[in-house]
Design a protein around this motif. Structure first.
Motif, PDB file in Angstrom:
ATOM      1  N   ASP A   1       0.810  -1.216   0.000  1.00  0.00           N
ATOM      2  CA  ASP A   1       0.000   0.000   0.000  1.00  0.00           C
ATOM      3  C   ASP A   1       0.841   1.261   0.000  1.00  0.00           C
ATOM      4  OD1 ASP A   1      -2.439  -1.392   0.053  1.00  0.00           O
ATOM      5  OD2 ASP A   1      -2.314  -1.646   2.224  1.00  0.00           O
TER       6      ASP A   1
ATOM      7  N   TYR B   1       0.717   6.470   1.164  1.00  0.00           N
ATOM      8  CA  TYR B   1       0.173   5.266   1.799  1.00  0.00           C
ATOM      9  C   TYR B   1      -1.335   5.275   1.647  1.00  0.00           C
ATOM     10  CZ  TYR B   1      -1.228   1.941   5.437  1.00  0.00           C
ATOM     11  OH  TYR B   1      -1.794   0.890   6.117  1.00  0.00           O
ATOM     12  N   LYS B   2      -1.911   4.137   1.259  1.00  0.00           N
ATOM     13  CA  LYS B   2      -3.350   4.008   1.089  1.00  0.00           C
ATOM     14  C   LYS B   2      -3.874   2.908   2.000  1.00  0.00           C
ATOM     15  CE  LYS B   2      -3.342   5.541  -3.739  1.00  0.00           C
ATOM     16  NZ  LYS B   2      -3.678   5.203  -5.153  1.00  0.00           N
ATOM     17  N   THR B   3      -5.039   3.154   2.603  1.00  0.00           N
ATOM     18  CA  THR B   3      -5.619   2.165   3.501  1.00  0.00           C
ATOM     19  C   THR B   3      -7.121   2.335   3.575  1.00  0.00           C
ATOM     20  OG1 THR B   3      -5.471   1.225   5.737  1.00  0.00           O
ATOM     21  CG2 THR B   3      -5.404   3.620   5.552  1.00  0.00           C
TER      22      THR B   3
ATOM     23  N   ASN C   1     -11.945   4.907   2.050  1.00  0.00           N
ATOM     24  CA  ASN C   1     -10.630   4.734   1.438  1.00  0.00           C
ATOM     25  C   ASN C   1      -9.811   5.984   1.712  1.00  0.00           C
ATOM     26  OD1 ASN C   1     -11.482   2.274   0.299  1.00  0.00           O
ATOM     27  ND2 ASN C   1     -12.327   3.339  -1.484  1.00  0.00           N
TER      28      ASN C   1
END
Length: 374
Positions: free
Chosen positions: A167, A216-218, A224
């Motif tokens: 991510d 950073y993606k989460t 989202n």
């Protein structure tokens, strides 16, 4: 989503090389754009000559992407935009833009050309986070918008390395100082009167620019989320100011040539998966040579329901530049999807620049038209 304009064409270069693909996509727009009051450095349709102007606007962009793969699995390619002149009253004048070449493999991707630097690549600007778009770029032309960090301070030829792991995304970029000053000297022979002209080229001694950024993606609570953090360094080769301040300030109020600038930036974006989106930006520009810091903040929200999309954003530069106060602006956009790649879009922006020399330079922009993606 853009559709392929023409069928993909396979080109066989020579024996030992895999086939290369060339694809075409494009977009076009038509409508009206307008604006008010005189603002230094801002293009004519926003009112450089009149207190109020309204003009027809049409333009298009044709994007060509070529890609291929070696026998060993190494990917390579090129992309370029063929675009019309950005000015509404200029027909024709097609030019190349955003030229870039890349090579990619397990090591990551290396791209060279007129591209985003590392910070602009990994961080998500408010207008992108909420999906704003208008044919007059109302969402990006107001006095509170910051869109390129330190990119383009040199020749806008950027080398960038990208790598993704899980991510996380990482980018590093460099923009070289290749600016050369030209000096012409004319000397007359005292006996013959013949004038001899000599020209010399000397590179200025500004340091090269570079940038590092991480994203950073989460998923959290059904939303989202995206986070970005970046650092960029540059040394100015001429009068320079952050973001859209450069379009509004006189050169005498900008940072002078040779100013070293450290930039730290962070962004947060969110898609709540219920039609709402949001974005936030913070950037600090820290110059040397005794100049004061400039802080930039921006926030935006978007909402989509069925074919209708709405957006609102606000940005502000806090400055201590002598004779100049804060500069801020906001924008509203609306779009209605007609299907098949066409949408009706509208935009409006309002700006305010403080300071004794700028109090009368507040201005507005507006636009209405149709966008067509192919």
């Amino acid at each position: 989503m853009k559709k392929v304009l023409f069928a993909t064409t396979a080109l066989v270069a020579s024996a030992g090389f895999a086939a290369a693909d060339i694809t075409f996509s494009g977009n076009a727009e038509m409508g009206i754009v307008g604006g008010g009051k005189d603002v230094p450095g801002v293009s004519s349709y926003k009112g450089n000559t009149d207190d109020s102007t309204t003009e027809f606007n049409n333009d298009f962009t044709l994007t060509v992407v070529g890609s291929g793969q070696t026998d060993s699995g190494l990917s390579f390619g090129i992309s370029v935009d063929f675009s019309t002149d950005a000015e509404p009253d200029a027909n024709g004048n097609v030019s190349l833009d955003n030229e870039a070449v890349f090579i990619s493999g397990d090591f990551g991707t290396l791209t060279l050309g007129e591209i985003d630097g590392a910070v602009d690549k990994q961080l998500t600007e408010v207008n992108n986070a909420i999906g704003q778009y208008s044919i007059g770029d109302d969402e990006t032309v107001h006095a509170g918008f910051q869109g390129s960090y330190g990119d383009g301070a040199y020749d806008n030829q950027i080398l960038r390395y990208d790598y993704a792991f899980g991510d996380f995304g990482f980018s590093a970029s460099m923009e070289l100082n290749d600016d050369k000053a030209t000096t012409t000297t004319a000397v007359a022979d005292p006996n013959t009167g013949v004038v001899t002209t000599t020209t010399s080229h000397a590179k200025n001694d500004a340091d090269n620019g570079y940038a590092l950024a991480l994203s950073y993606k989460t998923d959290m609570g059904g939303a989202n989320l995206g986070f970005g953090l970046g650092y960029q360094y540059l040394e100015t080769g001429s009068a320079w100011a952050p973001g859209n301040l450069k379009d509004f300030l006189a050169d005498s109020d900008k940072w002078t040539s040779g100013t070293e600038v450290d930039i730290i930036a962070a962004t947060v974006s969110a898609d709540f998966n219920n039609g709402f989106t949001a974005g936030f930006e913070y950037t600090n520009f820290d110059p040397d040579n005794g100049f004061s810091d400039v802080d930039h903040y921006a926030i935006g929200v978007g909402y989509s329901i069925n074919a209708l999309s709405l957006g609102a954003s606000y940005g502000k530069f806090e400055t201590d530049i002598a004779g100049v106060g804060d500069a801020d602006g906001w924008a509203l956009t609306a779009a209605y999807d007609l299907g098949g790649g066409a949408s009706v879009v509208a935009g409006y922006s309002d700006s305010d620049i403080d300071g004794d020399a700028y109090d009368d330079n507040d201005y507005e922009t507006y636009s209405l038209g149709v966008v067509m993606n192919f």
